[in-house]
Design an enzyme around this catalytic site. Structure first.
Site, mmCIF file in Angstrom:
data_model
loop_
_atom_site.group_PDB
_atom_site.id
_atom_site.type_symbol
_atom_site.label_atom_id
_atom_site.label_comp_id
_atom_site.label_asym_id
_atom_site.label_seq_id
_atom_site.Cartn_x
_atom_site.Cartn_y
_atom_site.Cartn_z
ATOM 1 N N LYS A 22 0.853 -1.207 0.000
ATOM 2 C CA LYS A 22 0.000 0.000 0.000
ATOM 3 C C LYS A 22 0.875 1.239 0.000
ATOM 4 C CE LYS A 22 -1.695 1.600 4.035
ATOM 5 N NZ LYS A 22 -1.406 2.988 4.380
ATOM 6 N N ASN A 23 1.882 1.263 0.892
ATOM 7 C CA ASN A 23 2.664 2.496 1.067
ATOM 8 C C ASN A 23 3.672 2.723 -0.040
ATOM 9 O OD1 ASN A 23 1.126 2.995 3.248
ATOM 10 N ND2 ASN A 23 2.668 2.408 4.767
ATOM 11 N N CYS A 118 -4.538 12.850 12.316
ATOM 12 C CA CYS A 118 -5.272 11.585 12.230
ATOM 13 C C CYS A 118 -5.214 10.949 13.606
ATOM 14 C CB CYS A 118 -4.662 10.697 11.147
ATOM 15 S SG CYS A 118 -3.259 9.769 11.690
ATOM 16 N N ARG A 123 0.757 14.624 12.900
ATOM 17 C CA ARG A 123 1.290 14.326 11.565
ATOM 18 C C ARG A 123 1.357 15.572 10.678
ATOM 19 N NH1 ARG A 123 -0.913 8.771 9.549
ATOM 20 N NH2 ARG A 123 0.996 8.843 8.311
ATOM 21 N N ASP A 308 4.580 0.435 11.998
ATOM 22 C CA ASP A 308 3.326 -0.130 11.462
ATOM 23 C C ASP A 308 3.120 -1.578 11.883
ATOM 24 O OD1 ASP A 308 3.449 1.645 8.270
ATOM 25 O OD2 ASP A 308 2.988 2.280 10.309
ATOM 26 N N ARG A 400 -8.634 -0.299 4.474
ATOM 27 C CA ARG A 400 -7.699 0.656 3.860
ATOM 28 C C ARG A 400 -6.374 -0.013 3.518
ATOM 29 N NH1 ARG A 400 -7.117 6.307 6.803
ATOM 30 N NH2 ARG A 400 -5.707 6.392 5.014
#
Ligand code: EPZ
Length: 422
Positions: A22-23, A118, A123, A308, A400
């Protein structure tokens, strides 16, 4: 809002395919803005964040076509008709800020909404903006938007990051490919997703050296071409699924996993008594009987232990033998999974950025609430090993970052189902 019900069902056995990262995909997609020729991304993950980035790029006038059920993305931005990244899209996904550098580099102007905070932290994006200013950008903050201009184009410069930041490194790296002259990024982030971006940009004709090290040098070029690039495997999805047999017992082979993506994580698993084996097709994790040993974890930028994977590792430590201290050094509020794990009987004491976990024999299923992407999957992992049923609510967070999570886990014997909110 959908929820997922997990029922502890003993050891897991079999194979789980690991998707593209994803990243990585979220920074590869905006790279299309740097060229008027088509960019094709293969091994793309099928996630809601990718759909959000697709919507954003389309709002700028880029074309994004999903092929092969979303595993291939065909992108083209030969004719952009809008240079404003709207708050409504940006607030849903912070990675939207990654269109700023490419738009500025390509056309010399961009208006991008500030992403806002968030759940896991404030952030800010100040380091993105400072990096672009070091390359000659003129920025003005007005009504929640960054108004950026680079009359005459960006100029090469030295960008010294005061702290390691993945996103700001990516924004600066993309912008520098079309800047006039040489740009040096110092104290650059070293994540595999940045290495993947550099490899894609090089395929497009960019001149880049040093990705994966703290210093990246970019020689600006006049234009970039199109390219086809495979998205690197998702090391966070990989680590997450490696923890499933670690928590439940059994033996699971994660297809497409690579040890070099997760050395610090694998070292901690080894210290906890979990064997990780490299196979021809990926990484195999097997756990025999007996409890996992408690180990300490401190998150750090790559090649350190990934932030993460902190929530997921905490789930493992909840049933480990002994006491584990987890230090979260990247984000200021990334322990929201702790109170939810405590509802399942975990013994966790959170003091600021430090969580002390005293392992218990077994967790007990309970209704819990997902609060952010990685917290939600740590609750799923805990539910896999818990006694009885765990209902994880608000799983839109999960969607997500994890494609087909029920399918992948039930494929190795987990009892897991999605309950669609009527
Ligand atoms: C990327 O976020 C990832 N997201 C995050 O993954 C990941 O947790 C993070 O890197 C760290 O590895 C994507 O790649 C889309 P940072 P990013 O800039 O780039 C501070 C997930 O779960 N900072 O490296 O936003 C910041 O507040 C997500 O997939 C500034 O102060 O992370 C944080 O404390 C969550 N000013 C630290 O740096 C800035 O301008 C690291 O942030 C930028 C960052």
């Amino acid at each position: 809002m959908d929820s997922i019900i997990v029922t502890g069902n003993g050891p897991l056995n079999g194979q789980i395919p690991i998707a593209g990262a994803k990243n990585a995909c979220l920074t590869l997609m905006p790279a299309t803005l740097l060229s008027e020729e088509p960019l094709t991304l293969t091994n793309a993950p099928r996630l809601s964040d990718i759909k959000t980035m697709t919507t954003l790029l389309q709002s700028l006038g880029a074309e994004v076509t999903q092929m092969q059920a979303g595993q291939v993305l065909a992108l083209s931005s030969h004719a952009l008709d809008n240079h404003v990244a709207d708050y409504d899209i940006v607030r849903k996904m912070r990675a939207s800020i990654l269109v700023l550098g490419p738009l500025l580099a390509r056309d010399g102007h961009a208006v991008v909404s500030l992403p806002g905070g968030c759940a896991i932290g404030a952030r800010p994006v100040d380091l993105h903006l400072k990096a672009l200013e070091s390359m000659g950008a003129e920025l003005e903050l007005r009504e929640g938007y960054v108004h950026a201009r680079a009359p005459g184009g960006l100029k090469g410069g030295v960008v010294e990051f005061p702290m390691v930041t993945v996103g700001a490194t990516e924004n600066a790296l993309m912008a520098a490919t079309l800047a006039k002259g040489t740009t040096v990024l110092k104290n650059a982030a070293r994540e595999p997703e940045i290495v993947d971006l550099a490899q894609c940009l090089r395929r497009m004709g960019a001149q880049i050296e040093g990705e994966g090290t703290p210093e990246i040098t970019i020689q600006g070029v006049d234009r970039l071409n199109g390219a086809t690039h495979p998205v690197v495997a998702d090391r966070i999805e990989l680590g997450t699924y490696m923890l499933a047999p670690a928590i439940c017992g059994g033996s699971v082979e994660c297809l497409g996993g690579r040890m070099d993506l997760l050395e610090a994580f694998c070292e901690r698993l080894d210290a906890a008594g979990i064997a990780v084996e490299e196979t021809e097709r990926g990484l195999k994790v097997a756990r025999g009987n007996g409890r996992v040993k408690a180990v300490n974890v401190t998150t750090a930028p790559f090649p350190g232990f990934p932030t993460d994977l902190q929530a997921q590792m905490m789930a493992l430590m909840c049933t480990a033998e002994g006491t584990s201290v987890l230090e979260e050094r990247i984000f200021e509020n990334r322990f929201m999974h702790a109170p939810e794990l405590m509802r399942m009987g975990a013994k966790i004491d959170v003091q600021g950025g430090t969580a002390t976990v005293t392992g218990v024999e077994r967790l007990k299923g309970a209704p819990v609430m997902a609060t952010d992407l990685r917290a939600s999957v740590s609750l799923i992992l805990a539910g896999l090993a818990a006694e009885g049923e765990t209902q994880v609510n608000r799983v839109y967070h999960l969607d997500r970052g994890y494609e087909r999570v029920e399918e992948k886990l039930s494929g190795v014997g987990a009892r897991i189902e999605r309950v669609r909110e009527t």
